[in-house]
Scaffold this active site. Sequence first.
Site, PDB file in Angstrom:
ATOM      1  N   GLU A   1      12.541  -0.943  -3.459  1.00 20.58           N
ATOM      2  CA  GLU A   1      12.113  -1.552  -2.044  1.00 20.58           C
ATOM      3  C   GLU A   1      12.884  -0.750  -0.781  1.00 20.58           C
ATOM      4  OE1 GLU A   1       9.761  -3.395  -2.333  1.00 20.58           O
ATOM      5  OE2 GLU A   1       9.680  -3.732  -4.556  1.00 20.58           O
TER       6      GLU A   1
ATOM      7  N   HIS B   1      10.481   1.539   0.140  1.00 15.80           N
ATOM      8  CA  HIS B   1       9.406   0.825   1.232  1.00 15.80           C
ATOM      9  C   HIS B   1      10.094   0.638   2.419  1.00 15.80           C
ATOM     10  CE1 HIS B   1       6.162   0.520  -1.507  1.00 15.80           C
ATOM     11  NE2 HIS B   1       7.029  -0.190  -2.390  1.00 15.80           N
TER      12      HIS B   1
ATOM     13  N   GLU C   1       4.131   3.783  -1.905  1.00 15.70           N
ATOM     14  CA  GLU C   1       4.585   3.755  -3.169  1.00 15.70           C
ATOM     15  C   GLU C   1       5.228   5.172  -3.505  1.00 15.70           C
ATOM     16  OE1 GLU C   1       5.103   1.341  -4.941  1.00 15.70           O
ATOM     17  OE2 GLU C   1       4.048  -0.090  -3.685  1.00 15.70           O
TER      18      GLU C   1
END
Length: 497
Positions: A262, A265, A291
């Site tokens: 994460e 991201h 991704e």
Amino acid sequence: MSALQDLKERLAPILDLQRIMRILSWDQQTMMPSSGAGHRAEQMGTLQLLSHQLFVADETGRLLEDATREIELLDPDSDDAALIRVVRRDYDKYVRVPPELRAEMARAGTEARPIWVKAKADSDFATFLPALERNIELRFRYIECFDDVDEPYDILLDDFEPETSTAEVREIFGELKAQLVPLIAEVRGDDVDDSFLRGSFPPERQEALDKSVVDLFGMRPDSWRLDPTVHPFASGAGVDDIRITTNYDPTTMKSLFSTMHEYGHGLYNHQLPRELGRLPTGAPCSLGIHESQSRLWENLVGRSLPFWNFFYPRAQEAFPDQLGDVELGRFFAAINKVQPSLIRIKADEVTYGMHVILRFELEQDIVNRRVELRDLPEAWNAKVKEYLGLEVPDDANGVLQDTHWAGGQIGYFPTYLLGTVMSVQIWERATEDIGDLEEQLERGEFAALRQWLGEHVHRHGRKLSPQETLRRATGSTIDAKPYLAYLDSKYGAGVTA
């Protein structure tokens, strides 16, 4: 350029509404009382309705036409020329969809989430089925708004990976599948001892370690937070509002890897072009590129030996009872063990692709009405048996494990594997350009990698198509061969420190 300026001023509050929806979704998945889902569904529906109505209004179309004429002589790479391309593509797609349908899709996804959470906790697919049926029926209505595509799944895929067709994904996944199935059989690490990765990992220590890795990788102070949730995700409202989530299992340290995922991201969102922040071009260009960033940090950094040469003492200090007497070589082999497992987000690098491929295939079966929704658990279990050789004991470890279908996000799953493939292409080019990247990781230095990604990937925002973004960063569009070569090089002879 008055029309162009007026168009920008019209688009800015639409982007604000969409970001407000992201924060409301984050709140629902982290802090909101579960009984508030009905209120939140109406709020999300209202915001989606307003956003869609503003965007598809005749005034937007008029400003778009006038602005298109104003920028005819501009460099195609300029911010303004890119903005018109992006808005034109979005407008032509959105204008076909009734605002009321968009609003209903938002409400249905919001209402389905707490139903999914409970169904997963109870391992009861039947409880979730009515909400799933509603989401899928709305997607069928959405697909019917379009009549000029080769396959119905193309419409849904395009929402997450623009300008990519189902046929193209099928071809790439076919190439991967042909290599992954025999590789899994060849290298599965039955003889690798990873027993010390299961035991007592107190969540409060996990949280401290997870926050330390985000600090180490790097984010501007006071611009991010880390919170627990059922299914990890990253969100936020802008480059200075980055919200990472993870899931703490007291019996493993898997939260560290989901946090690194994460973080990738979050860093992408963090390094988007600030000057385009209230325009569509200031957003990420696709979920696949997104991704590629999360998988790069999770795997190519987070499962690499150079990183653990630096970071392992911190992990040992956090979990002395589990790791204190475990040598680095044993730990490194354990975290890279190839062992088919039931849960996608806990899968190793080699078997991960098959988790995505089976979901891609099932989604096409759903969209093409080749499978009844009530039969999904059986269809899921059959593919897990075929591709991973495992028996699925219950729905929680099978068809209910992911949150995506609860939100109606059909077409999202392929981006996980597309991004994984692209992450290796990006990593190889970054390694070549930086020169001593592995040595920097061993010293706990990540600034050069952050800056390279910012310059070659993140700064483009949505100005370019996903494949053009990749081509400019790496010199090539998506290619499975580097990814397969990476897996063979790392795992073909077994993983050693």
